[in-house]
Design an enzyme around this catalytic site. Sequence first.
Site, PDB file in Angstrom:
ATOM      1  N   ASP A   1       9.238  -5.939   9.236  1.00  0.00           N
ATOM      2  CA  ASP A   1      10.128  -6.207   9.984  1.00  0.00           C
ATOM      3  C   ASP A   1      10.646  -7.263  10.559  1.00  0.00           C
ATOM      4  O   ASP A   1      11.533  -7.413  11.467  1.00  0.00           O
ATOM      5  CB  ASP A   1      10.139  -4.844  11.097  1.00  0.00           C
ATOM      6  CG  ASP A   1       8.803  -5.175  11.918  1.00  0.00           C
ATOM      7  OD1 ASP A   1       7.585  -5.408  11.235  1.00  0.00           O
ATOM      8  OD2 ASP A   1       8.708  -5.002  13.055  1.00  0.00           O
TER       9      ASP A   1
ATOM     10  N   ASP B   1       4.777  -9.342   9.103  1.00  0.00           N
ATOM     11  CA  ASP B   1       4.973  -7.949   8.911  1.00  0.00           C
ATOM     12  C   ASP B   1       6.539  -7.414   8.282  1.00  0.00           C
ATOM     13  O   ASP B   1       7.349  -8.386   8.480  1.00  0.00           O
ATOM     14  CB  ASP B   1       4.849  -7.134  10.102  1.00  0.00           C
ATOM     15  CG  ASP B   1       3.319  -7.008  10.535  1.00  0.00           C
ATOM     16  OD1 ASP B   1       2.430  -7.217   9.623  1.00  0.00           O
ATOM     17  OD2 ASP B   1       3.302  -6.476  11.626  1.00  0.00           O
TER      18      ASP B   1
ATOM     19  N   ASP C   1      -5.980  -7.908  14.203  1.00  0.00           N
ATOM     20  CA  ASP C   1      -5.772  -9.397  14.514  1.00  0.00           C
ATOM     21  C   ASP C   1      -6.369  -9.790  15.972  1.00  0.00           C
ATOM     22  O   ASP C   1      -6.880 -10.999  15.751  1.00  0.00           O
ATOM     23  CB  ASP C   1      -4.242  -9.424  14.730  1.00  0.00           C
ATOM     24  CG  ASP C   1      -3.857  -8.254  15.624  1.00  0.00           C
ATOM     25  OD1 ASP C   1      -4.435  -7.534  16.154  1.00  0.00           O
ATOM     26  OD2 ASP C   1      -2.433  -7.799  15.413  1.00  0.00           O
TER      27      ASP C   1
ATOM     28  N   ASP D   1       0.655  -1.154  -0.091  1.00  0.00           N
ATOM     29  CA  ASP D   1       0.125   0.031  -0.056  1.00  0.00           C
ATOM     30  C   ASP D   1       0.826   1.300   0.038  1.00  0.00           C
ATOM     31  O   ASP D   1       0.521   2.331   0.388  1.00  0.00           O
ATOM     32  CB  ASP D   1      -0.931  -0.101   1.240  1.00  0.00           C
ATOM     33  CG  ASP D   1      -1.980  -0.988   0.904  1.00  0.00           C
ATOM     34  OD1 ASP D   1      -2.285  -1.608   0.206  1.00  0.00           O
ATOM     35  OD2 ASP D   1      -2.961  -1.148   2.105  1.00  0.00           O
TER      36      ASP D   1
END
Length: 530
Positions: free
Chosen positions: A174, A172, A265, A117
């Site tokens: 990271d 994610d 989540d 995005d």
Amino acid sequence: MLAAPKGIVPYIRQHFLDTTFRGLYQANGFDLALLIPYFSVLILLAGYGAHRYVLVYLYYKHKKNRTTEAAGHFDDLPRVTVQLPIFNEQYVIERLLDAICKLKYPREKLDIQVLDDSTDETVEVARGLVERYAALGHPIVYQHRANREGFKAGALAEGMKTARGEFIAIFDADFTPPEDFLLRTIHHFTDPKVGMVQTRWTHINRNYSFLTQVEAILLDGHFVLEHSGRARTGLFFNFNGTAGLWRRQAIEEAGGWQHDTLTEDTDLSYRAQLKGWKFIYLQDVECPAELPVEMTAFKTQQARWAKGLIQTGKKILPRVLRSDAPLHTKIEAWYHLTANLSYPLMIMLSVLLLPAMVIRFYQGWFQMLYIDLPLFMASTFSISSFYLVSQRELFPRSWPRALLYLPFLMALGIGLTITNTKAVIEALIGKESAFARTPKYRVETKQDRVGVTKYRKRLGWVPWVELLVGAYFALTVYYAVENENYITVPFLLLFVVGYWYTGLMSLLQGRFGGVSLRTTNHTKPFPVGV
């Protein structure tokens, strides 16, 4: 004027045994108007503090229920789709894709989706990396959305439309999952009732700075005691948004990804468990991730989690309480989803503490010792035992080192109260906000430096209020010393250090209207030109 006698014995005699003025003080209406809310707040905070002791108890009581090996093994491995939702992650996307493309799993049974995005250079960087790995034969595709509708939840839902896997792994930007991640998690789904498997986060840059050390201890407490305590007892617990594997059917039966909270989540986790799906937590399977290295980034992350959990609580708790789940499951869900209410309670305590100290001083020391002190111990020192236990479980030989960080861990928790209270109030009144990502810069070792400021959050009024509140507590320390109320000084100093530390670090690491502090250059190569 004669000086008061010095020494511990005269001090105890004067403050605890002298009955000269006993009975002279009578509480009036004004005093009660302050003391009633003061003790109400203390009792509520003590309740949340005592809950930490309960989690420690559950962790050890049900230790035999720890999940390690899968009950069975697939003869024919099922298809897995790996989803990688990213937004403006140009500094870590290369590391992420390198780790994902090293996963040991049959390529013909694997699909990798980069769900981007981004609105900056990350688009070109990510697309170029995907093209390179695809040319090398990896089953990877790039999907870019022109809008951020639904934020991360929207990106995951969009990816589900083209996902081919029976199971969905999510990471994610990271995170750097180990090569055997899928092989160590997928076989737990041989049980058809299992809907999700969550693994434990570890920390790439744990030793980078004092702040990252404290952050690591905070997260360790969550992943060791909260997750394990709940999972071993059969209580509801949540997928953490990353480093986990879902059964696609569980996502769909629970209603799919929804973006009406900032913790999509946790929202999905509770909906799935209310549908009867079983969750598994694997404490021994580690998935390394990068911790925020700046105070502003850390506060952004914590505020998003605080607001999202309250939003989820407003949405989900009525369903949980009406469900046929056992009473202890409902109680634990209440504590889990409302825990961040402790932040506005801490603000109320901050306001009431000094006037309450003045009033309680005239009521006598004995009452302060047998009423106030136990409540303070239950509400604050439970934090110490909670996080010490997690460090002892993870680091049996070196855990005493964590003792050095505990006062600062408690101070940092206090320092976050203003930021998180703002987030909690916004959630309670229904104020919506964008999904604020936590900026990461691929800072892994002490030799790395953050030399970029484009992802830094602009400063608002919060750091200045933190400094002001810290000054207020410095006055309470002065008052306590002047009145020889030395017992309260260490506790009050936690407030001073916490508020001043978060406020000053935010100012030093933040930026004013685009004017940033001069920093050294980033030592990591900019991931362009792949």
